[in-house]
Design an enzyme around this catalytic site. Structure first.
Site, PDB file in Angstrom:
ATOM      1  N   LYS A 107       0.859  -1.195   0.000  1.00  0.00           N
ATOM      2  CA  LYS A 107       0.000   0.000   0.000  1.00  0.00           C
ATOM      3  C   LYS A 107       0.889   1.237   0.000  1.00  0.00           C
ATOM      4  CE  LYS A 107      -4.501   0.866   0.298  1.00  0.00           C
ATOM      5  NZ  LYS A 107      -5.577   0.030  -0.286  1.00  0.00           N
TER       6      LYS A 107
HETATM    7  P1  NAD Z   1     -13.018   7.673  -2.943  1.00  0.00           P
HETATM    8  O1  NAD Z   1     -12.034   8.706  -2.540  1.00  0.00           O
HETATM    9  O2  NAD Z   1     -13.328   7.471  -4.383  1.00  0.00           O
HETATM   10  O3  NAD Z   1     -14.412   7.926  -2.198  1.00  0.00           O
HETATM   11  C1  NAD Z   1     -14.549   8.077  -0.818  1.00  0.00           C
HETATM   12  C2  NAD Z   1     -15.971   8.538  -0.555  1.00  0.00           C
HETATM   13  O4  NAD Z   1     -16.198   8.516   0.841  1.00  0.00           O
HETATM   14  C3  NAD Z   1     -16.263   9.957  -1.030  1.00  0.00           C
HETATM   15  O5  NAD Z   1     -17.574   9.988  -1.567  1.00  0.00           O
HETATM   16  C4  NAD Z   1     -16.200  10.787   0.257  1.00  0.00           C
HETATM   17  O6  NAD Z   1     -17.006  11.951   0.186  1.00  0.00           O
HETATM   18  C5  NAD Z   1     -16.775   9.765   1.223  1.00  0.00           C
HETATM   19  N1  NAD Z   1     -16.444   9.981   2.637  1.00  0.00           N
HETATM   20  C6  NAD Z   1     -15.252  10.251   3.205  1.00  0.00           C
HETATM   21  N2  NAD Z   1     -15.392  10.342   4.535  1.00  0.00           N
HETATM   22  C7  NAD Z   1     -16.702  10.126   4.795  1.00  0.00           C
HETATM   23  C8  NAD Z   1     -17.478  10.109   5.982  1.00  0.00           C
HETATM   24  N3  NAD Z   1     -16.931  10.323   7.174  1.00  0.00           N
HETATM   25  N4  NAD Z   1     -18.811   9.843   5.872  1.00  0.00           N
HETATM   26  C9  NAD Z   1     -19.377   9.631   4.678  1.00  0.00           C
HETATM   27  N5  NAD Z   1     -18.697   9.628   3.528  1.00  0.00           N
HETATM   28  C10 NAD Z   1     -17.376   9.889   3.595  1.00  0.00           C
HETATM   29  O7  NAD Z   1     -12.484   6.300  -2.261  1.00  0.00           O
HETATM   30  P2  NAD Z   1     -12.802   4.807  -2.723  1.00  0.00           P
HETATM   31  O8  NAD Z   1     -11.762   4.373  -3.681  1.00  0.00           O
HETATM   32  O9  NAD Z   1     -14.243   4.673  -3.037  1.00  0.00           O
HETATM   33  O10 NAD Z   1     -12.475   4.028  -1.372  1.00  0.00           O
HETATM   34  C11 NAD Z   1     -13.420   3.944  -0.321  1.00  0.00           C
HETATM   35  C12 NAD Z   1     -13.004   2.822   0.605  1.00  0.00           C
HETATM   36  O11 NAD Z   1     -12.961   1.580  -0.139  1.00  0.00           O
HETATM   37  C13 NAD Z   1     -11.621   2.965   1.221  1.00  0.00           C
HETATM   38  O12 NAD Z   1     -11.652   2.407   2.508  1.00  0.00           O
HETATM   39  C14 NAD Z   1     -10.746   2.121   0.308  1.00  0.00           C
HETATM   40  O13 NAD Z   1      -9.571   1.676   0.964  1.00  0.00           O
HETATM   41  C15 NAD Z   1     -11.682   0.984   0.010  1.00  0.00           C
HETATM   42  N6  NAD Z   1     -11.375   0.226  -1.213  1.00  0.00           N
HETATM   43  C16 NAD Z   1     -11.272   0.845  -2.416  1.00  0.00           C
HETATM   44  C17 NAD Z   1     -11.040   0.091  -3.561  1.00  0.00           C
HETATM   45  C18 NAD Z   1     -11.032   0.696  -4.920  1.00  0.00           C
HETATM   46  O14 NAD Z   1     -11.011  -0.063  -5.905  1.00  0.00           O
HETATM   47  N7  NAD Z   1     -11.071   1.998  -5.073  1.00  0.00           N
HETATM   48  C19 NAD Z   1     -10.858  -1.298  -3.447  1.00  0.00           C
HETATM   49  C20 NAD Z   1     -10.972  -1.906  -2.199  1.00  0.00           C
HETATM   50  C21 NAD Z   1     -11.245  -1.121  -1.091  1.00  0.00           C
END
Ligand code: NAD
Length: 419
Positions: A107
């Site tokens: 990561k």
């Molecule tokens: P992103 O930055 O695209 O989106 C994050 C979203 O969460 C945004 O809409 C933001 O406004 C919202 N957010 C942030 N804090 C918040 C809160 N306190 N309450 C409500 N909403 C809140 O990120 P992402 O890529 O969608 O990742 C989200 C999660 O999924 C992370 O934990 C990441 O590690 C995990 N994840 C992502 C992927 C991927 O393919 N992108 C894969 C596996 C896991």
């Protein structure tokens, strides 16, 4: 959430599995896996459009490469710490092992708020990260992807920066996944994590004899994962009644039209004011009356403080580490069925693996092929974990961790332990 908590939770989840594996593997082998193999701190110093040099910290963590090159996204956030990145790298090791792709866990983190940067400045920061992390990024060492705060375009800039540093127009082999399709990316990667979340939810409903049409859903987060998960569940007939982002939440008990909401969000940059919805707080969203709750934002959102007030019967962990270990115990007593992160959100890394093989073999897969393989893999792995949890009398998180840690231990033993 504090960084310490995120790493503590990851280690506690590991310890719960390790204690059940002590008779099968040497204690020292399990000790090796409790900590990352390598942690690097970098100092980026991009010159941004305000004419100033900005000093930005970044981290690259490789937890374990026993099964293959380390895989894991780049998180860009002002709060990300080396502890968070270590926890996330560790979880990637288990996720890759559980979903059955030949990768280890890694990561990266860039300590910077992407929402305050112009498009051009963000690209400059990403290129600065590529330059400074170039010794770590390689198809056989560490292959990054998007995570919170980074996206497809950023992965394209990384590929470009690396190819130019080698004096070529392009790279040979896969240095980064989640790229634009035109640069060797794979169709369906953007939606893959959210689709995977939906597939595991459908499987969980099936074990309970429920139809998607009978369930209500709340989704925390409307980014890469949350927006795709909400749309896919909506597409399958679930009633998505609440959605939040960092600025608040919206509710419509009759169901939100998620397809229309996606368009609205693109135009307005906000959920608020969407036709037929009312505003609620982010806290209310987590605690609302619903069948399925999908935390898809950041870590440690469900803690000992609010776990008792959670009303959902199923929690599908789209985010990494959204539930603290203390909350886990409270939810278990309440009979909540948790689809753990290392299973629930593994669709992204599975499709990244397809992108990796596609680029290595210089082939091009169609979205249908990608979706078919994703669907098959998510469903069979869910069943595997579910059956194992019944057989061993443990919950889904423990079952997933046991299967994953055991796989990594077997790889370590097969290698003869030495790194
Ligand atoms: P992103 O930055 O695209 O989106 C994050 C979203 O969460 C945004 O809409 C933001 O406004 C919202 N957010 C942030 N804090 C918040 C809160 N306190 N309450 C409500 N909403 C809140 O990120 P992402 O890529 O969608 O990742 C989200 C999660 O999924 C992370 O934990 C990441 O590690 C995990 N994840 C992502 C992927 C991927 O393919 N992108 C894969 C596996 C896991």
């Amino acid at each position: 959430m504090s960084a310490k908590n995120m790493l503590d939770n990851a280690i506690e989840n590991f310890n719960n599995a390790a204690v059940l594996l002590e008779k099968e593997y040497d204690k020292e082998l399990l000790d090796i896996l409790r900590h990352p193999g390598e942690r690097t701190e970098l100092q980026l110093s991009p010159l941004l459009s305000d004419g100033k040099i900005h000093i930005i910290k970044a981290f690259v963590v490789k937890h374990c490469g026993a099964i293959g090159p380390c895989k894991g996204g780049i998180r860009m956030s002002p709060n990300v710490t080396v502890g968070d990145v270590s926890a996330l790298a560790m979880e990637m090791t288990w996720k890759c092992a559980l979903i059955g792709v030949p990768f280890g866990g890694g990561k990266s983190g860039i300590v910077c708020d992407p929402t305050t940067l112009s498009k051009l400045d963000k690209q400059t920061v990403i290129r600065s990260f590529s330059r400074n992390a170039h010794n770590h990024i390689h198809p056989l060492i560490y292959v990054p992807a998007p995570d919170m705060g980074t996206n497809e375009a950023d992965m394209g800039y990384i590929k470009d920066a690396i190819s130019h540093s080698m004096g070529n127009a392009t790279t040979q082999g896969c240095y980064v996944t989640g790229k634009p399709v035109i640069l060797g990316g794979i169709p369906g990667r953007r939606e893959a994590t959210g689709r995977g979340v939906m597939l595991t939810v459908l499987e969980a409903l099936d074990t309970m004899g429920k139809s998607p049409k009978d369930v209500t859903v709340a989704v925390q987060g409307f980014g890469n994962v949350g927006a795709a998960a909400a749309f896919e569940l909506f597409r399958m007939g679930c009633k998505v009644i609440g959605i939040s982002d960092v600025n608040g939440a919206i509710l419509n008990r009759n169901g939100l039209d998620v397809a229309a909401l996606q368009k609205y969000y693109l135009e307005h940059g906000s959920l608020q004011g969407f036709a037929g919805s009312k505003s609620i707080s982010g806290g209310e969203l987590l605690e609302m009356e619903c069948d399925v709750l999908v935390p898809a934002a950041s870590g440690n959102q469900i803690t000992a403080e609010n776990a008792d007030r959670i009303k959902a019967r199923i929690i599908a962990e789209g985010a990494n580490g959204p539930t603290s270990s203390d909350a886990d115990r409270i939810l278990e007593k309440k009979g909540v069925f948790i689809i753990p992160d290392i299973l629930c959100n593994a669709g992204g890394v599975f499709v990244s693996y397809l992108e990796y093989t596609q680029e290595t073999q210089q082939e091009q897969m169609t979205e249908e092929e990608v979706y078919e393989r994703l669907s098959k893999r998510m469903r069979t792995r869910f069943r595997h974990v579910y059956d194992f949890s019944r057989e061993r009398g443990v919950n889904m998180r423990q079952a997933a961790m046991l299967l994953a840690v055991k796989t990594v231990c077997d790889a370590k033993v097969a290698r003869g332990y030495l790194p």
